[in-house]
Design an enzyme around this catalytic site. Structure first.
Site, PDB file in Angstrom:
ATOM      1  N   ASP A 143       0.822  -1.202   0.000  1.00  0.00           N
ATOM      2  CA  ASP A 143       0.000   0.000   0.000  1.00  0.00           C
ATOM      3  C   ASP A 143       0.860   1.258   0.000  1.00  0.00           C
ATOM      4  O   ASP A 143       1.535   1.560   0.981  1.00  0.00           O
ATOM      5  CB  ASP A 143      -0.913  -0.012   1.234  1.00  0.00           C
ATOM      6  N   ASP A 343      -2.082   5.881  -6.445  1.00  0.00           N
ATOM      7  CA  ASP A 343      -2.274   4.957  -5.331  1.00  0.00           C
ATOM      8  C   ASP A 343      -2.309   3.522  -5.833  1.00  0.00           C
ATOM      9  O   ASP A 343      -3.056   3.196  -6.765  1.00  0.00           O
ATOM     10  CB  ASP A 343      -3.587   5.307  -4.616  1.00  0.00           C
TER      11      ASP A 343
END
Length: 461
Positions: A143, A343
């Protein structure tokens, strides 16, 4: 939260041995891993797999509909929106009460395997990380929007979600150590997790990583030897989770790659440098995550943009889009009407509403020969057929500095079932987000030292 910490602290000296579970390494894929290592002789490269790849760490649940991935994706957007708005976690907490309860009680390059997280029930990518001495492998969500790395630890005093593979047992590692409340890393938790730390009666630092979708992990801040393939580094700080609930699928935990001193990137930077590169693969290939040096000449770059909203996220500036060679019918200012984040954990790219509407209309017009299908969950521009078989227009995304993503049909469209494909974009809420569908098969480098992000086509296929 206070009750959870009471339970956690009351049993803080109990560490049960985790039930042995077979190692998830697939021997059938070992030859492919060896072949991939030869792509770069300066470091170790291990494979990344799409969830439907036969070499994925764990199989895709047969009954997992794509709507579940979209539900998780929408929850992630809510989490990022809450961070940018600097609103409290959706989960009720009282950290002052928690603190009161606590008072009462190597080389220039390392590369690791990544796999899309749908293989463990989530929509983002995963990798194997080794932890402890001797090292045991764990499937971890990767992440770029999070800082603290954490994983589930036995004895899971409050709650552990079902995971693939073994639960980490601190008692089984000769190099494990808890972190005291007086350590600088305990103070650093507030910037890494956006929550203050707490302290146990035995002077062990307690972290709380909470997310806007009500997912969270609470446990002990710890340090141990972390390993990726043959590369090992001691004294890696991470969270040893004792209460872990939410949308983490069957992963063991989460690896944080954001810009924060407790992230994996920053902790390994003294040895490997302040950069990482990944390629998110399709179903028929392998991809990678590399930490350390890279070939700068192969990329086109866009500057990282500073933002007061959150200095740990990766902001860039979208400057234009074209469909079939024609610019979208929006003003240039429309692209910068919202801040833009890149992201790894968001599946569907979010665009400012006016930009998304223009893109939807332009793609639909270019595909007028393809039959339309009903909207699917959050996706409202859908067609009959599969992305690999429909005639999709050429679409480009341009960024300041000259970086361009030339999207293939598989980057533009996402198959939601066996007979329907949809435009893999949606309107943004509080920020535009460049998601992982559009990044798929590109080599993407995050050069934090030079404050830039680069793209190169054909990183994997």
């Amino acid at each position: 939260m206070a009750l959870h910490l009471l339970l956690l602290l009351a049993f803080s000296l109990l560490f049960a041995v985790a039930t042995p579970i077979r190692d998830i390494t697939d021997d059938v894929c070992s030859s492919q891993i060896k072949d991939f290592q030869h792509l770069n002789s300066t470091g170790l490269h291990l494979e990344l797999h799409h969830p439907r790849s036969p070499c994925s760490p764990v199989p895709v649940p047969a009954d997992l509909p794509f709507s579940a991935v979209l539900t998780h994706d929408d929850a992630r957007i809510a989490s990022l929106a809450a961070r940018l708005a600097k609103t409290p976690s959706a989960r009720p907490t009282s950290l002052e009460d928690d603190a009161a309860a606590a008072a009462g009680l190597a080389g220039s390059l390392a590369s690791v395997p990544l796999s899309p997280g749908a293989s463990v029930g989530v929509g983002n990518y995963v990798t194997r990380m080794g932890l402890g001495t001797p090292a045991t492998q764990y499937v971890m969500v990767v992440d770029t929007g999070s800082s603290l790395t954490w994983l589930q630890c036995s004895p899971c005093l409050v709650s552990c979600h079902r995971q693939s593979g073994p639960v980490f047992n601190p008692k089984a590692s000769s190099t494990y150590a808890s972190v005291s409340c007086s350590a600088q890393q305990c103070d650093d938790l507030s910037s890494a997790t956006l929550n203050p730390s707490a302290c146990s009666s035995s002077n062990v630092c307690i972290y709380q990583a909470s997310y806007g979708d009500s997912s969270f992990s609470v446990g002990y801040l710890s340090k141990d030897t972390v390993s990726f393939g043959s590369t090992s580094l001691p004294n890696f700080y991470y969270g040893c989770g004792q209460d872990n609930e939410g949308l983490f699928g069957r992963s063991a935990g989460l690896i944080g790659l954001a810009r924060n001193k407790l992230s994996l990137l920053y902790q390994l930077a003294p040895s490997l440098g302040y950069s990482f590169t990944y390629c998110l693969p399709s179903t028929s290939s392998s991809g990678y995550l590399s930490l350390g040096s890279y070939n700068p000449g192969q990329y086109s770059y866009t500057p990282m943009v500073s933002s007061s909203l959150d200095d740990s996220l990766y902001f860039i500036k979208l400057s234009g889009m074209t469909v079939a060679g024609s610019p979208l019918s929006v003003s240039s200012s429309a692209y910068s009407s919202l801040p833009t984040i890149i992201d790894s954990g968001t599946v569907i790219t979010r665009l400012p509403t006016s930009v998304y509407s223009a893109l939807s209309k332009a793609v639909a017009a270019a595909m007028k020969g393809t039959s339309r299908a009903s909207a699917y969950s959050i996706l409202d521009t859908c067609f009959k057929g599969q992305a690999s078989r429909v005639s999709a227009p050429a679409v480009t995304m341009s960024f300041t500095g000259g970086a361009v993503l030339k999207l293939s049909a598989q980057n533009l469209l996402v198959d939601v079932d066996s007979s329907t494909t949809c435009l893999a974009f949606a309107p943004a809420r509080s920020a535009a987000i460049i998601g992982n569908t559009q990044q798929q098969t590109f080599s993407v480098v995050y050069d934090v030292k030079s404050s830039r992000i680069g793209f190169a086509a054909g990183g994997c296929s």
